[in-house]
Design an enzyme around this catalytic site. Structure first.
Site, PDB file in Angstrom:
ATOM      1  N   LYS A   1       2.718   9.437   8.752  1.00 53.26           N
ATOM      2  CA  LYS A   1       1.923   9.022   9.923  1.00 53.26           C
ATOM      3  C   LYS A   1       2.461   9.450  11.296  1.00 53.26           C
ATOM      4  CE  LYS A   1      -0.905   5.490   7.824  1.00 53.26           C
ATOM      5  NZ  LYS A   1      -0.550   4.860   6.565  1.00 53.26           N
TER       6      LYS A   1
ATOM      7  N   ASP B   1       9.433   2.703   1.836  1.00 59.53           N
ATOM      8  CA  ASP B   1       8.225   3.388   2.316  1.00 59.53           C
ATOM      9  C   ASP B   1       8.067   3.102   3.813  1.00 59.53           C
ATOM     10  OD1 ASP B   1       5.657   4.135   3.077  1.00 59.53           O
ATOM     11  OD2 ASP B   1       4.711   3.509   1.199  1.00 59.53           O
TER      12      ASP B   1
ATOM     13  N   PHE C   1       0.856  -1.191   0.000  1.00 60.54           N
ATOM     14  CA  PHE C   1       0.000   0.000   0.000  1.00 60.54           C
ATOM     15  C   PHE C   1       0.887   1.235   0.000  1.00 60.54           C
ATOM     16  CE2 PHE C   1      -2.364   3.492   1.918  1.00 60.54           C
ATOM     17  CZ  PHE C   1      -3.495   3.495   1.102  1.00 60.54           C
TER      18      PHE C   1
HETATM   19  C1  PLP Z   1      -0.764   5.153   5.181  1.00 59.63           C
HETATM   20  C2  PLP Z   1       0.253   4.774   4.200  1.00 59.63           C
HETATM   21  C3  PLP Z   1       0.465   5.535   3.042  1.00 59.63           C
HETATM   22  C4  PLP Z   1      -0.402   6.731   2.679  1.00 59.63           C
HETATM   23  O1  PLP Z   1      -0.311   7.761   3.614  1.00 59.63           O
HETATM   24  P1  PLP Z   1      -1.417   8.941   3.617  1.00 59.63           P
HETATM   25  O2  PLP Z   1      -0.913   9.900   4.651  1.00 59.63           O
HETATM   26  O3  PLP Z   1      -2.723   8.313   3.988  1.00 59.63           O
HETATM   27  O4  PLP Z   1      -1.447   9.526   2.271  1.00 59.63           O
HETATM   28  C5  PLP Z   1       1.486   5.151   2.194  1.00 59.63           C
HETATM   29  N1  PLP Z   1       2.267   4.088   2.465  1.00 59.63           N
HETATM   30  C6  PLP Z   1       2.094   3.343   3.573  1.00 59.63           C
HETATM   31  C7  PLP Z   1       3.013   2.194   3.841  1.00 59.63           C
HETATM   32  C8  PLP Z   1       1.076   3.650   4.463  1.00 59.63           C
HETATM   33  O5  PLP Z   1       0.882   2.877   5.549  1.00 59.63           O
END
Ligand code: PLP
Length: 394
Positions: free
Chosen positions: A242, A213, A128
């Site tokens: 986050k 990421d 994701f």
């Molecule tokens: C939550 C998340 C995203 C997206 O972040 P947003 O602040 O919601 O745009 C991207 N990569 C990972 C691994 C995530 O957990």
């Protein structure tokens, strides 16, 4: 009551109005133990006084001036994150998806700069990376993409945790690999210990960028500041968001080595990214995480809960797997469990289900042993209730 909000999150019944430490309260005054942290955001818990003070002070000093000027807390926070990560420079965004957009642009321009005008990035099944057009195209989950064609081209999805399989997805146009150190939304999937190091070696060999990421895994969630630090590697690009702001909207894209100077004046920007308020708040978050021993104690509490879950659920027929690292914990059941979220809420616990059948817990890093025991007790009791073979009586 809330039908004026687009129905992107389905029906929401509970309105949360207050948070303090590891607890949340709803509009009816009911208290909940938070085992979600607003999806891996509030690592320091709610209403942390140091963060509140930093936000309050900044709000009465300078709220916005644009990135046409130097911003003191942005420079200080940037230097701090660079020192913590081993990276060379940083771009600030407002969210995780935007941090990944910056990373994707770096990878594409890195390719274009060496004559690859149709560059491909390898990402993974179950990944994701966000909800914008480029990041949903990068995401390895069909549900996120369905209905949004035409997708952004240039992403190839390889199986996760399988180094040998990558070869089939690589070509002369490959410019980067983009990977989560632990897949969060995909079900708390922890790869083998040597996986990231093997990806690093593959990228070095082929002149590809390694983009890690850390939007969910970063900021102490797994016990080190970034999860890639367990693998003892330095990526070319790291994204995070986050937990960085503990609730303030902020993201960051860090770059090193051949990725560090790819973006030049005019190539990228953001009006709000790196604004004084978010940066001063995030600076307080990072300082508190690093100086207070909170990452270490959080990781210990997480490992304690993983052991406790494994012990309590070892004879339970509907549990398929228990996994995680630090304060990122998944319990995979043999069947989908969407109702588990509401059942836990009835018992005063806020948690989440992801990938259909995985109960996901992302507690604040500040849990006491009592709070950890309480979470383990509530969740195991609920699992026993839905198991065909209840725990034998002692
Ligand atoms: C939550 C998340 C995203 C997206 O972040 P947003 O602040 O919601 O745009 C991207 N990569 C990972 C691994 C995530 O957990």
């Amino acid at each position: 009551m809330s039908n004026t909000l687009m129905n992107t999150y389905g029906l929401r019944k509970t309105m949360l109005t207050k948070g303090e430490g590891a607890y949340l309260w709803d509009s009816e005054g009911r208290r909940y133990l938070d085992a979600l942290s607003g999806i891996a955001v509030c690592g320091l818990g709610h209403s942390h006084p140091t963060v509140t003070q930093a936000i309050t002070e900044q709000a009465s000093t300078l709220l916005h001036c644009s990135n046409l000027f130097l911003i003191e807390p942005q420079v200080t926070l940037g230097n701090k994150l660079i020192a913590l990560s081993g990276m060379e420079n940083i771009f600030f965004s407002n969210s995780g998806a935007e941090a990944n957009e910056a990373a994707i642009k770096i990878a594409r321009k890195f390719g274009n700069d060496k004559g690859i005008t149709d560059p491909h990035i390898i990402t993974f099944d179950g990944s994701f990376h966000g909800r914008t057009m480029a990041t949903l195209s990068a995401t390895g989950n069909e549900k996120v993409k369905t209905g949004f064609t035409p997708l952004v081209s240039g992403f190839k999805h390889a199986p996760y945790n399988d180094i040998a399989a990558i070869e089939q997805f690589a070509c002369a146009n490959t410019v980067a690999i983009m990977v989560e150190p632990i897949q969060g939304e995909g079900g708390v999937n922890v790869p083998d210990a040597g996986y990231l190091a093997a990806l690093r070696a593959l990228c070095d060999k082929n002149d590809w960028l390694l983009i890690v990421d850390e939007i969910q895994t970063g900021n102490g969630r797994t016990g080190k500041y970034f999860a890639y630090q367990y693998a003892d590697i330095i990526p070319d690009v790291v994204t995070t968001a986050k937990g960085l702001g503990n609730g303030l909207p902020i993201g960051a894209c860090l770059a090193a080595k051949k990725a560090a100077n790819v973006l030049q004046p005019g190539n990228h920007g953001s009006t709000f990214g790196g604004n004084p308020l978010s940066c001063n708040g995030a600076l307080a978050v990072v300082n508190t995480l690093v100086d207070g021993g909170i990452m270490q104690s959080g990781a210990e509490m997480g490992e304690y809960m993983i052991r406790a879950f494994k012990d309590a659920l070892k004879h339970t027929s509907n549990v398929k797997d228990i996994r995680g690292k630090g304060m990122m914990i998944g319990i995979e059941l043999h069947h989908p469990c969407p109702d588990f979220v509401e059942q836990a809420k009835q018992q005063g616990v806020i948690l989440n289900v992801t990938a259909g059948n995985t109960i996901r817990m992302l507690p604040p890093l500040i849990y006491t042993k009592e709070q950890a025991d309480s979470l383990v007790h509530t969740v195991t009791q609920l699992i026993f209730q839905t198991s065909e073979q209840p725990e034998p009586a002692l």
